[in-house]
Design a protein around this motif. Structure first.
Motif, PDB file in Angstrom:
ATOM      1  N   VAL A   9      37.209  45.912  33.563  1.00  0.00           N
ATOM      2  CA  VAL A   9      38.353  44.997  33.638  1.00  0.00           C
ATOM      3  C   VAL A   9      37.873  43.573  33.936  1.00  0.00           C
ATOM      4  CG1 VAL A   9      40.407  44.393  34.990  1.00  0.00           C
ATOM      5  CG2 VAL A   9      40.029  46.759  34.263  1.00  0.00           C
ATOM      6  N   ARG A  10      36.926  43.491  34.856  1.00  0.00           N
ATOM      7  CA  ARG A  10      36.421  42.164  35.228  1.00  0.00           C
ATOM      8  C   ARG A  10      35.868  41.437  34.003  1.00  0.00           C
ATOM      9  NH1 ARG A  10      32.556  38.823  37.087  1.00  0.00           N
ATOM     10  NH2 ARG A  10      30.934  40.031  36.092  1.00  0.00           N
ATOM     11  N   ALA A  35      47.106  39.865  36.357  1.00  0.00           N
ATOM     12  CA  ALA A  35      47.639  39.753  37.717  1.00  0.00           C
ATOM     13  C   ALA A  35      49.165  39.826  37.747  1.00  0.00           C
ATOM     14  CB  ALA A  35      47.164  38.452  38.350  1.00  0.00           C
ATOM     15  N   GLY A  36      49.742  40.188  36.609  1.00  0.00           N
ATOM     16  CA  GLY A  36      51.200  40.268  36.554  1.00  0.00           C
ATOM     17  C   GLY A  36      51.779  41.239  37.563  1.00  0.00           C
ATOM     18  N   GLN A  37      52.943  40.920  38.148  1.00  0.00           N
ATOM     19  CA  GLN A  37      53.541  41.749  39.194  1.00  0.00           C
ATOM     20  C   GLN A  37      53.977  43.124  38.665  1.00  0.00           C
ATOM     21  OE1 GLN A  37      54.310  40.958  42.641  1.00  0.00           O
ATOM     22  NE2 GLN A  37      52.708  39.458  42.182  1.00  0.00           N
ATOM     23  N   ARG A  38      54.442  43.138  37.423  1.00  0.00           N
ATOM     24  CA  ARG A  38      55.024  44.382  36.951  1.00  0.00           C
ATOM     25  C   ARG A  38      54.015  45.294  36.261  1.00  0.00           C
ATOM     26  NH1 ARG A  38      60.424  42.293  34.206  1.00  0.00           N
ATOM     27  NH2 ARG A  38      60.759  40.806  35.879  1.00  0.00           N
ATOM     28  N   SER A  39      53.246  44.666  35.351  1.00  0.00           N
ATOM     29  CA  SER A  39      52.374  45.558  34.569  1.00  0.00           C
ATOM     30  C   SER A  39      50.964  45.007  34.413  1.00  0.00           C
ATOM     31  CB  SER A  39      52.992  45.801  33.189  1.00  0.00           C
ATOM     32  OG  SER A  39      53.216  44.553  32.561  1.00  0.00           O
ATOM     33  N   GLY A  40      50.537  44.221  35.386  1.00  0.00           N
ATOM     34  CA  GLY A  40      49.203  43.661  35.303  1.00  0.00           C
ATOM     35  C   GLY A  40      48.129  44.722  35.530  1.00  0.00           C
ATOM     36  N   LYS A  41      46.942  44.423  35.045  1.00  0.00           N
ATOM     37  CA  LYS A  41      45.822  45.369  35.180  1.00  0.00           C
ATOM     38  C   LYS A  41      45.551  45.668  36.649  1.00  0.00           C
ATOM     39  CE  LYS A  41      44.193  45.806  30.838  1.00  0.00           C
ATOM     40  NZ  LYS A  41      44.661  47.015  30.115  1.00  0.00           N
ATOM     41  N   LEU A  42      45.645  44.642  37.501  1.00  0.00           N
ATOM     42  CA  LEU A  42      45.344  44.832  38.919  1.00  0.00           C
ATOM     43  C   LEU A  42      46.309  45.848  39.523  1.00  0.00           C
ATOM     44  CD1 LEU A  42      44.538  41.229  40.212  1.00  0.00           C
ATOM     45  CD2 LEU A  42      42.977  43.185  40.128  1.00  0.00           C
ATOM     46  N   LYS A  43      47.578  45.762  39.096  1.00  0.00           N
ATOM     47  CA  LYS A  43      48.560  46.705  39.632  1.00  0.00           C
ATOM     48  C   LYS A  43      48.198  48.147  39.207  1.00  0.00           C
ATOM     49  CE  LYS A  43      53.449  47.412  40.185  1.00  0.00           C
ATOM     50  NZ  LYS A  43      54.567  47.872  39.399  1.00  0.00           N
ATOM     51  N   ALA A  63      35.842  47.217  46.256  1.00  0.00           N
ATOM     52  CA  ALA A  63      35.532  46.573  44.970  1.00  0.00           C
ATOM     53  C   ALA A  63      36.813  45.994  44.323  1.00  0.00           C
ATOM     54  CB  ALA A  63      34.881  47.558  44.029  1.00  0.00           C
ATOM     55  N   LEU A  64      37.898  46.781  44.446  1.00  0.00           N
ATOM     56  CA  LEU A  64      39.168  46.309  43.878  1.00  0.00           C
ATOM     57  C   LEU A  64      39.612  45.015  44.559  1.00  0.00           C
ATOM     58  CD1 LEU A  64      41.659  46.685  42.076  1.00  0.00           C
ATOM     59  CD2 LEU A  64      42.660  48.108  43.866  1.00  0.00           C
ATOM     60  N   ASN A  65      39.446  45.013  45.872  1.00  0.00           N
ATOM     61  CA  ASN A  65      39.814  43.813  46.629  1.00  0.00           C
ATOM     62  C   ASN A  65      39.037  42.585  46.180  1.00  0.00           C
ATOM     63  OD1 ASN A  65      41.769  43.165  48.343  1.00  0.00           O
ATOM     64  ND2 ASN A  65      40.738  43.895  50.208  1.00  0.00           N
ATOM     65  N   GLU A  66      37.711  42.818  46.007  1.00  0.00           N
ATOM     66  CA  GLU A  66      36.854  41.710  45.563  1.00  0.00           C
ATOM     67  C   GLU A  66      37.313  41.216  44.189  1.00  0.00           C
ATOM     68  OE1 GLU A  66      32.833  43.108  45.669  1.00  0.00           O
ATOM     69  OE2 GLU A  66      32.807  43.157  47.881  1.00  0.00           O
ATOM     70  N   LEU A  67      37.576  42.204  43.308  1.00  0.00           N
ATOM     71  CA  LEU A  67      37.992  41.847  41.954  1.00  0.00           C
ATOM     72  C   LEU A  67      39.312  41.052  42.007  1.00  0.00           C
ATOM     73  CD1 LEU A  67      37.664  42.025  38.892  1.00  0.00           C
ATOM     74  CD2 LEU A  67      38.940  44.185  38.951  1.00  0.00           C
ATOM     75  N   LYS A  68      40.211  41.494  42.858  1.00  0.00           N
ATOM     76  CA  LYS A  68      41.504  40.828  42.972  1.00  0.00           C
ATOM     77  C   LYS A  68      41.331  39.358  43.398  1.00  0.00           C
ATOM     78  CE  LYS A  68      46.011  41.365  45.076  1.00  0.00           C
ATOM     79  NZ  LYS A  68      46.650  41.708  46.337  1.00  0.00           N
ATOM     80  N   GLU A  72      42.226  36.112  41.147  1.00  0.00           N
ATOM     81  CA  GLU A  72      43.211  35.143  41.609  1.00  0.00           C
ATOM     82  C   GLU A  72      42.621  33.737  41.721  1.00  0.00           C
ATOM     83  OE1 GLU A  72      44.894  36.908  45.101  1.00  0.00           O
ATOM     84  OE2 GLU A  72      46.344  38.067  43.902  1.00  0.00           O
ATOM     85  N   SER A  73      41.407  33.671  42.262  1.00  0.00           N
ATOM     86  CA  SER A  73      40.835  32.329  42.446  1.00  0.00           C
ATOM     87  C   SER A  73      40.496  31.692  41.094  1.00  0.00           C
ATOM     88  CB  SER A  73      39.636  32.373  43.380  1.00  0.00           C
ATOM     89  OG  SER A  73      38.490  32.814  42.689  1.00  0.00           O
ATOM     90  N   ARG A  74      39.970  32.563  40.170  1.00  0.00           N
ATOM     91  CA  ARG A  74      39.631  31.967  38.868  1.00  0.00           C
ATOM     92  C   ARG A  74      40.895  31.574  38.099  1.00  0.00           C
ATOM     93  NH1 ARG A  74      34.146  34.470  36.448  1.00  0.00           N
ATOM     94  NH2 ARG A  74      34.647  32.922  34.862  1.00  0.00           N
ATOM     95  N   LEU A  75      41.948  32.342  38.257  1.00  0.00           N
ATOM     96  CA  LEU A  75      43.216  31.980  37.609  1.00  0.00           C
ATOM     97  C   LEU A  75      43.732  30.638  38.150  1.00  0.00           C
ATOM     98  CD1 LEU A  75      45.266  35.273  37.305  1.00  0.00           C
ATOM     99  CD2 LEU A  75      44.603  33.749  35.436  1.00  0.00           C
ATOM    100  N   ALA A  76      43.622  30.506  39.469  1.00  0.00           N
ATOM    101  CA  ALA A  76      44.102  29.265  40.082  1.00  0.00           C
ATOM    102  C   ALA A  76      43.323  28.076  39.537  1.00  0.00           C
ATOM    103  CB  ALA A  76      43.973  29.350  41.602  1.00  0.00           C
ATOM    104  N   GLU A  77      42.011  28.269  39.460  1.00  0.00           N
ATOM    105  CA  GLU A  77      41.167  27.192  38.906  1.00  0.00           C
ATOM    106  C   GLU A  77      41.590  26.853  37.477  1.00  0.00           C
ATOM    107  OE1 GLU A  77      36.853  27.818  38.854  1.00  0.00           O
ATOM    108  OE2 GLU A  77      37.032  28.390  40.988  1.00  0.00           O
TER     109      GLU A  77
END
Lengths: 355, 674
Positions: A9-10, A35-43, A63-68, A72-77
């Motif tokens: 996924v990463r 990162a979508g709330q409803r059907s994002g890969k992270l969910k 690992a999931l936490n790190e990926l999350k 999120e940080s790369r999306l923000a950037e």
């Protein structure tokens, strides 16, 4: 499901984000997908945690936490770097999202097309000149006065030392009304009115419409003057000279030379005609100055004691000076207008030139 | 006035070159306007002001030139050969009691043979713009140019009774003057008469019957002093202006009369032969006494702002003929007879100052309180109006204050007409003979002129006064007039454009709240005109599309919008006060009301405003649709902006208010909603 899936996924996320580049739309799509709330890969990945055996939960969770966090940080950037994308709908037009109304771009604008006209007001040149001159004298502490255009003989003539049958009345051929009033032939009657109504010190200018029974290229039965008057104790001819110099330098240029010549007006004694050095030919001689290098610009002088006596000011105590000039003449001179009467033809093509 | 430069130079000891002489004369107040080459000499055109008749001749101008250049005026020298009979035995002169003639000098020359003058004399006259006639007349003209004294030569043989009387003309008395015009006289006019009839208009022109002609042998030479006012009035009444009247009107020199008479008699005898009678007739009831004035050198310095040495003051006044005598600071002068303009000490200041040179006076600004200047409220008012019109994009014009009586008659029907018309007694043209009572005629003429020049859209204004006469005395209220014309738009669009400008101007100028009432006919179109009224019903303006008849008068097509506003009810608008800016979002609701045309927008708006409640922040017009069903009903769309000062509004509560509003309007006005 394992940490390998997380890595998969990463990689997909990194690749897709890269592909989205600086497109805000693209970044938003990546965000929804991962990162979508409803059907994002992270969910989806977080839901998979529950199904894992307990011994794998810890590693997977970390690992999931790190990926999350990474996502999120790369999306923000990426979001910060992104710009609004203009989608081309069909050739020649496009919509910029978030802007209303729709701005048509795409076809290059001919930047040499003329700008759209702005509704500009245009002041008449005579009034432009009047206000400039008022402004100069206001700065020197003069009040701007007003008075009637329909006058009586006393204020227009007699109080100014022009008795009936005085030859000077020939020079100012007068319009009379049926009832004996007259149209003022100069702005000077306002001087008389002001002096009748208050005691010195008096420091005024009087602009306004005046009338003389005369009509040719250089004379109009209606024109405009501005008149100045200063009365106080100890006013000298040198004061008159300096005041006129200061005024004319301000109106034209510090470089003009000012010349006072003896002249004659019934209401001043001594009187002076005032010339400026020709502003068009540097005194080499041209059509405007008729080759003389000088342009006659105003009349002036020390207030005649008879005028003081007529209006009730103590001529033994006070002296003063007065001056007057034609606003139309100044406008013609400054803007190069050849015919005085053209100023009063109501032609908007004339006024618009001075907008 | 024309002068021969060579002649001037001849009158001076050590005259400077012509260029310098001209420059010095200009500096001392005798402007040499033009120098050109004449016959054998430069000829100058010198502007001699009306107060200086003494300088309207060559010796007078040379006197000024002498002082201005530091040279000296040569004395007038000629030898008079009296070789005839006693003059008293040949002619008599009488001044009738009370006639405004202070002196009459005469000489008689007999046995003359009148012919052409010698060439030098003819040339000199021609250079000065005088046509040579014959030796006797030329001699008198020469002396006029030399000494400034108007003279007249009579054919003594044709003077009945060999006498002249200076007297008022009889009522209806007739005289044919030298110019061949038969004139009817009245007792206000002074004439020279012989025993039976008038033979000359005193100080103006001689008569044809007694003029010098080829057969003349006896000449009576007149050199007199006629009163300025009398000559001036007569000349004006008869529409005459002659070399003689020009000088007498400005004041004659009583002393020169005798000298000039001698001088001319000498010349006539020399040029035309004959014998000069011994002695001269001189009727001078009250000989002239010089006016005496004292001048303080210190006071002069204080007045001028320049110290002038007493010796210089004396030299100038001496050179000008004032015979100064100084003791200490005081200079006493006797004003010479030729200086009719010098009466007071201020006049002496001018004499000294103009010869010291205005250029020599140092310029120094007066020291005065630093109070800021103020503008008269009237100027503040009219310039507020002007600025408002300019800000609305209008172009200013200035049109004539006097208009055609035909146009003025139309103005009488205007609701703003200020009163009875004031008419000029002596207009230049009948088309400019009535003082305007409205700015619109001038503006419409301007509009017409602009359209004729191919201008398609007009946006003109004029700010100026209108006038009314009448028993209450003249009045001249300030007005603002506007003319708008565009190619596009229906009547409503044109009217609304004009109204926008008028409302803007009204606010900026500070006019009271204006009520727009349909009207203004016959000036404005019945269907698109309004009178603007204050709360108390006073008309202060009119605005609308021009009525077809008025438009036709100025040859204007349809669709010209005009307005005129009376500015005198305006007061300076108050300083704007800051209103807190709303922090919560507005809810915007449009409302389309269907109603009959009897309900104007103003009525609909007022009711809506009243019923809308406290949370309507803004109320505006969006559009109006005329139903095409022939019912005359319209649909007016209004836009309401709801906003709460302290919180966001919900759509539900706004919907409820809006529904209340509609109900309220339906109840009160009987309107429907689309």
């Amino acid at each position: 499901m394992s940490t390998a899936r997380l890595e998969e996924v990463r990689r997909a996320f990194v690749a897709e984000l890269e592909q989205a580049g600086t497109s805000a739309d693209g970044v938003e799509k990546v965000r929804v997908k991962f990162a979508g709330q409803r059907s994002g890969k992270l969910k989806e990945l977080a839901e998979a945690l529950r199904a894992l055996p307990n011994d794998q939960k810890r590693d997977y969770g970390r690992a999931l936490n790190e990926l999350k966090q990474e996502i999120e940080s790369r999306l923000a950037e990426a979001k910060q770097a992104a710009v609004t994308e203009i989608r081309v709908k069909d050739p020649g037009t496009a919509n910029a999202k978030g802007h209303a109304p729709t701005v048509a771009v795409g076809r290059p604008v001919d930047v040499t097309l003329p700008g759209l006209p702005v509704a500009r007001g245009a002041e008449h040149p005579v009034h432009i000149v009047r206000r400039r001159i008022e402004e100069i004298f206001l700065r020197m502490g003069y009040d701007v006065e007003a008075g009637p255009e329909v006058e009586d003989d006393w204020h227009n003539f007699e109080a100014l030392n022009i008795p009936p049958d005085h030859p000077a009345r020939d020079d100012q051929d007068t319009f009379y009304l049926a009832d004996g009033h007259l149209l003022r032939t100069h702005t000077s009657p306002v001087q008389a009115r002001v002096m009748e109504s208050r005691q010195p010190p008096i420091r005024i200018v009087v602009p306004g419409r005046v009338f003389r029974r005369d009509s040719d290229l250089r004379h109009s039965p209606m024109f405009h003057q501005i008149e100045g008057l200063l009365v106080d104790e100890g006013i000298t001819f040198g004061h008159l000279k300096a005041t006129l110099e200061a005024f004319l330098h301000e109106l034209f240029s510090d470089r003009v030379a000012v010349r006072l010549r003896p002249g004659y007006f019934p209401f001043t004694e001594p009187s002076a005609e005032v010339d400026i050095s020709c502003i068009f030919c540097a005194q080499k001689g041209c059509g405007v100055c008729s080759g003389s290098g000088w342009i006659e610009i105003l009349g002036s002088g020390m207030v005649d004691p008879r005028v003081f006596e007529a209006v009730g000011i103590d001529a033994g105590r006070y002296t003063g000076f007065a001056f007057g000039l034609g606003l139309d003449r100044v406008a013609m001179l400054v803007y190069g207008i050849p015919d005085l009467r053209q100023l009063f033809a109501g032609d908007q093509r004339l006024t618009r030139q001075f907008a | 006035m024309k002068f021969e430069a060579r002649w001037l130079a001849e009158l001076l000891d050590a005259a400077p070159p012509a260029a310098e002489l001209a420059a010095r004369l200009t500096d001392c107040g005798l402007l040499v306007e033009l120098r050109e080459q004449g016959d054998g000499s430069e000829v100058w055109d010198v502007e001699v002001t009306t107060n200086r008749p003494d300088a309207m001749n060559h010796r007078g101008l040379a006197r000024e030139a002498a002082v201005a250049t530091g040279s000296r005026l040569r004395p007038l020298e000629f030898e008079l050969a009296e070789n005839g009979d006693e003059v008293a035995s040949l002619a008599a002169v009488e001044i009738a009691a009370g006639t405004p003639c202070s002196r009459y000098v005469a000489r008689v020359i007999r046995g003359v043979r009148v012919g052409p003058s010698p060439e030098w004399l003819q040339r000199r006259l021609s250079n000065c713009g005088v046509r040579p006639i014959n030796s006797a007349v030329d001699a008198t003209n020469y002396v006029l140019l030399e000494l400034g004294q108007p003279l007249h030569a009579f054919d003594l043989g044709r003077l009945r009774g060999r006498r002249v009387v200076v007297r008022p003309a009889a009522k209806g008395e007739r005289l044919t003057t030298l110019d061949g015009v038969a004139r009817e006289l009245d007792p206000s006019m002074m004439v020279i008469a012989d025993e039976t009839r008038a033979v000359a208009l005193a100080g103006i022109m001689g008569g044809a019957e007694t003029e010098i002609h080829a057969g003349t042998t006896e000449v009576l030479l007149e050199s007199a002093c006629f009163d300025a006012l009398s000559v001036r009035r007569t000349a004006r009444r008869l529409g005459m202006h002659t070399e003689a009247s020009h000088r007498f009107e400005r004041g004659a020199d009583p002393e020169i009369a005798a000298v000039a008479c001698d001088r001319a008699a000498h010349l006539i005898a020399e040029l035309a032969g004959g014998e000069l009678a011994t002695g001269r007739i001189d009727v001078w009831p009250r000989p002239w006494q010089p006016r005496r004035i004292e001048l303080s050198v210190a006071a002069l310095a204080a007045f001028a702002g320049l110290e002038i040495p007493a010796a210089r003051v004396e030299a100038i006044l001496g050179g000008l003929g004032f015979a100064p005598a100084r003791s200490g600071d005081t200079v006493r002068v006797a004003v010479p007879a030729f200086r009719v303009d010098v009466e007071r000490v201020a006049d002496l200041y001018e004499e000294v100052l103009r010869h010291v040179g205005y250029g020599a006076v140092p310029a120094a600004l007066p020291v005065l309180p630093t109070a800021p200047g103020k503008r008269h409220p009237n100027w503040q008012l009219v310039d507020r109006a002007r600025d408002a019109a300019l800000a609305a994009g209008l172009a200013e014009v200035v049109t004539w204050s006097f208009i055609d009586p035909g146009a003025d008659r139309l103005v009488a029907s205007q609701p703003l007409c200020p009163g009875p018309a004031a008419t000029l007694a002596n207009p230049l043209a009948t088309t400019q003979s009535v003082l305007r009572r409205s700015l619109l005629p001038g503006l419409l003429s301007a509009a017409q002129g602009n359209l004729n020049q191919g201008e398609r859209s007009l946006a003109l204004f004029e700010q100026g006064r209108v006038f009314a006469g009448g028993a209450a005395g003249p009045s001249e209220p300030e007005r603002l007039g506007i003319v708008l014309r565009d190619d596009g738009g229906d009547a409503e669009a044109r009217f609304r454009r004009l109204k926008g400008v008028v409302e803007h101007v009204g606010t900026k100028v500070g006019l009271p709240a204006l009520h727009w009432r349909a009207g203004g006919n016959p000036w404005l179109d019945e269907t698109a005109g309004a009178i603007l009224e204050t709360a108390d019903g006073r008309a202060v303006g009119l605005a609308g599309l021009l009525a077809p008849e008025i438009a036709a008068h100025w040859d204007l097509g349809a669709g010209v919008a005009v307005a005129e506003l009376a500015l005198d009810t305006a007061t300076a608008p108050p300083l704007p006060r800051f209103a807190a800016l709303a922090r919560f979002p507005p809810v915007v609701m449009d409302m389309t009301v269907e109603h009959g045309s009897e309900l104007g927008y103003a009525g609909l708006e007022a009711a809506t405003r009243e019923l809308a409640g406290e949370h309507v922040e803004g109320l505006g017009f969006v559009t109006r649709y005329h139903l095409p069903d022939g019912s005359g009903r319209v649909r007016t769309t209004l836009r309401l902006v709801y906003r709460h000062a302290e919180r966001s509004l919900t759509q539900d509560e706004v919907n409820a208010w809006h529904a209340d509003l509609r109900r309220g309007l339906a109840e009160r006005l009987g309107v429907g909603f689309a």
